[in-house]
Design an enzyme around this catalytic site. Structure first.
Site, PDB file in Angstrom:
ATOM      1  N   SER A  94       5.101 -10.679   1.445  1.00  0.00           N
ATOM      2  CA  SER A  94       5.492  -9.635   0.501  1.00  0.00           C
ATOM      3  C   SER A  94       6.489  -8.703   1.168  1.00  0.00           C
ATOM      4  O   SER A  94       6.570  -8.636   2.385  1.00  0.00           O
ATOM      5  CB  SER A  94       4.266  -8.832   0.048  1.00  0.00           C
ATOM      6  OG  SER A  94       4.688  -7.663  -0.631  1.00  0.00           O
ATOM      7  N   HIS A  95       7.245  -7.984   0.351  1.00  0.00           N
ATOM      8  CA  HIS A  95       8.135  -6.953   0.882  1.00  0.00           C
ATOM      9  C   HIS A  95       7.333  -5.808   1.487  1.00  0.00           C
ATOM     10  O   HIS A  95       7.846  -5.055   2.303  1.00  0.00           O
ATOM     11  CB  HIS A  95       9.041  -6.401  -0.235  1.00  0.00           C
ATOM     12  CG  HIS A  95      10.224  -7.278  -0.509  1.00  0.00           C
ATOM     13  ND1 HIS A  95      10.107  -8.583  -0.909  1.00  0.00           N
ATOM     14  CD2 HIS A  95      11.558  -7.039  -0.426  1.00  0.00           C
ATOM     15  CE1 HIS A  95      11.305  -9.114  -1.073  1.00  0.00           C
ATOM     16  NE2 HIS A  95      12.209  -8.197  -0.779  1.00  0.00           N
ATOM     17  N   SER A  96       6.072  -5.679   1.042  1.00  0.00           N
ATOM     18  CA  SER A  96       5.229  -4.588   1.516  1.00  0.00           C
ATOM     19  C   SER A  96       4.080  -5.144   2.344  1.00  0.00           C
ATOM     20  O   SER A  96       3.331  -5.995   1.869  1.00  0.00           O
ATOM     21  CB  SER A  96       4.667  -3.822   0.311  1.00  0.00           C
ATOM     22  OG  SER A  96       3.424  -3.248   0.635  1.00  0.00           O
TER      23      SER A  96
END
Lengths: 139, 95, 211
Positions: free
Chosen positions: A20-22
């Protein structure tokens, strides 16, 4: 970066990598997989760019593939376009014998990870795992 | 081809067959060699109990009677285990 | 020297390679805020920061990169971008440089550069699953490749890159994050087109400076 170990002596199950980007989203998704499906499926997650901000990192993805590596192969689930591009790049940078046993799954991240892990837990092949998760996202 | 074994059980789980119970049911079904199907009504639609995507899609609400049918050497044991899982409200030790 | 070497090209020395990558890194780092502003308009606002991070990594490893023959230097710089940029532009620019490295001979002439650029553009298209006309870096790289193949001089190539970047302003994006905006992506220069233009300008200037 974390990893669920398979118990020794069981046949190799397909590994799952969550990108994920996070980092929080990736970690949370991995927690859900562990709670709902169990810890027998090799599992690793990564998130964030090389500075730790929102984004993805090829280096981290390669490390996650390594951590979740299984002789049965690894299925990668991603959240957004950049994660997909970086994951494709990561697969290309793997040793050749691993490249053909690492696939990118086109499915929503959380649901896809649960579906893929459930199929992996049951001993499904890499292709079964991918197809199961992708049933969610008809192209 | 022998006739399939069948069983049914009342689903009293508070929120019905949502994600977590679906995963447990699918995982348990995968432990058996038999072909196992589940349906939210006696006349179907019958779906593969080993397919997590299909089981989740059933979305059976609380108070649905789940119907099982299984074909294979361990069909009896499979159905007994699945009924027990639902009866114990999807307790962890059942899987 | 105001032209790409034709036949009988000589291999670039370490100084030339350092000049080349140094110029690319300096221009990206100097324009990072502008690239971020462009990306805030139609993307996720991290293009400048990401590219700066990648080229800072190139700068940090410049002596080691410059010590290699040109093809290896391109591959090494490309790998830095892949590993350090963090957004989709990392694999895209990384693939561009790595493919140039795989395709170029150690002492490339103009024809080699044109052929290598064509191969690198194809690799970027595959990596980004995109084509020209979709308001991306390809809309600068493709006209630049055509200009090189036609035998234009450095000043003309520079001008074509600037025109091509400007030409992305009225385009509607159909790839990448900007495509979510549909019509609202019109009226902004594509950040990837701008960074490609900057890199082309830096390369043209560096080649002009080669002894």
């Amino acid at each position: 970066m974390s990893l669920a170990k398979t118990s020794a002596g069981t046949p190799a199950r397909v590994g799952i990598v969550i990108v994920s980007h996070s980092p929080d989203v990736a970690r949370g998704t991995a927690d859900m997989v562990r709670q709902m499906v169990g810890t027998e499926v090799p599992l690793a997650w990564c998130g964030g760019n090389p500075d730790g901000g929102l984004g993805t990192s090829v280096e981290k993805i390669i490390a996650a593939i390594d951590a979740a590596w299984s002789e049965a192969g690894v299925a990668i689930l991603v959240d957004l376009g950049g994660a997909e591009t970086n994951s494709e790049m990561a697969i290309e940078l793997l040793p050749e014998e691993r490249q053909e046993r690492t696939v990118l799954v086109n499915a929503p991240l959380v649901e896809g990870a649960i579906m893929a892990a459930t199929e992996a837990w049951g001993g499904g092949s890499l292709d079964d795992v991918r197809r199961t998760a992708e049933e969610l996202a008809p192209r | 081809m022998t006739a399939p074994c069948t069983a049914s059980v009342l689903l009293f789980h508070e929120v019905g067959l949502h994600a977590r119970p679906s995963v447990k049911l699918t995982k348990l079904a995968k432990r058996f060699a038999s072909q196992i199907e589940v349906a939210p009504a006696p006349d179907g639609p019958w779906i593969d109990a080993k397919s997590i995507v299909k089981v989740m899609a059933v979305k059976a609400p609380k108070d649905t009677v789940l119907h099982f049918r299984a074909t294979g050497e361990d069909a009896d044991r499979a159905l007994a285990a699945l009924v027990r899982l639902v009866e114990t409200d999807f307790a962890d030790e059942a899987v | 020297m105001t032209d790409l070497p034709g036949h009988m090209a000589v291999a670039l020395g370490a100084d030339d390679i350092e000049t080349l990558f140094g110029a690319m890194a300096r221009t990206i780092i100097a324009h990072a805020e502008e690239l971020t502003a462009l990306d805030q308009a139609i993307g996720d606002g991290d293009h400048g920061v990401n590219m700066k991070r990648g080229f800072e990594a190139v700068t940090a490893n410049l002596p080691a990169i410059a010590a290699k023959p040109l093809p290896e230097a391109l591959k090494a710089a490309g790998m830095e971008l892949v590993m350090k940029v963090g957004g989709a532009s990392g694999p895209l620019y990384g693939t561009l440089l790595m493919t140039l490295g795989k395709t170029l001979p150690a002492a490339p002439g103009r024809g080699d550069v044109a052929a290598a650029l064509a191969a690198a553009i194809d690799a970027v298209k595959a990596r980004g699953k995109s084509e020209t006309g979709q308001k991306t870096m390809l809309d600068v790289l493709a006209p630049v490749q055509a200009a090189v193949a036609r035998g234009e001089d450095l000043a003309t190539i520079r001008a074509i890159a600037a025109e091509a970047a400007a030409a992305t302003v009225p385009m509607r994006a159909t790839r990448g994050r900007a495509s979510f905006l549909g019509e609202r992506s019109v009226g902004h220069m594509d950040p990837g087109a701008r960074s490609s233009q900057l890199l082309v300008e830096a390369v043209c200037d560096a080649i002009g400076d080669f002894a």
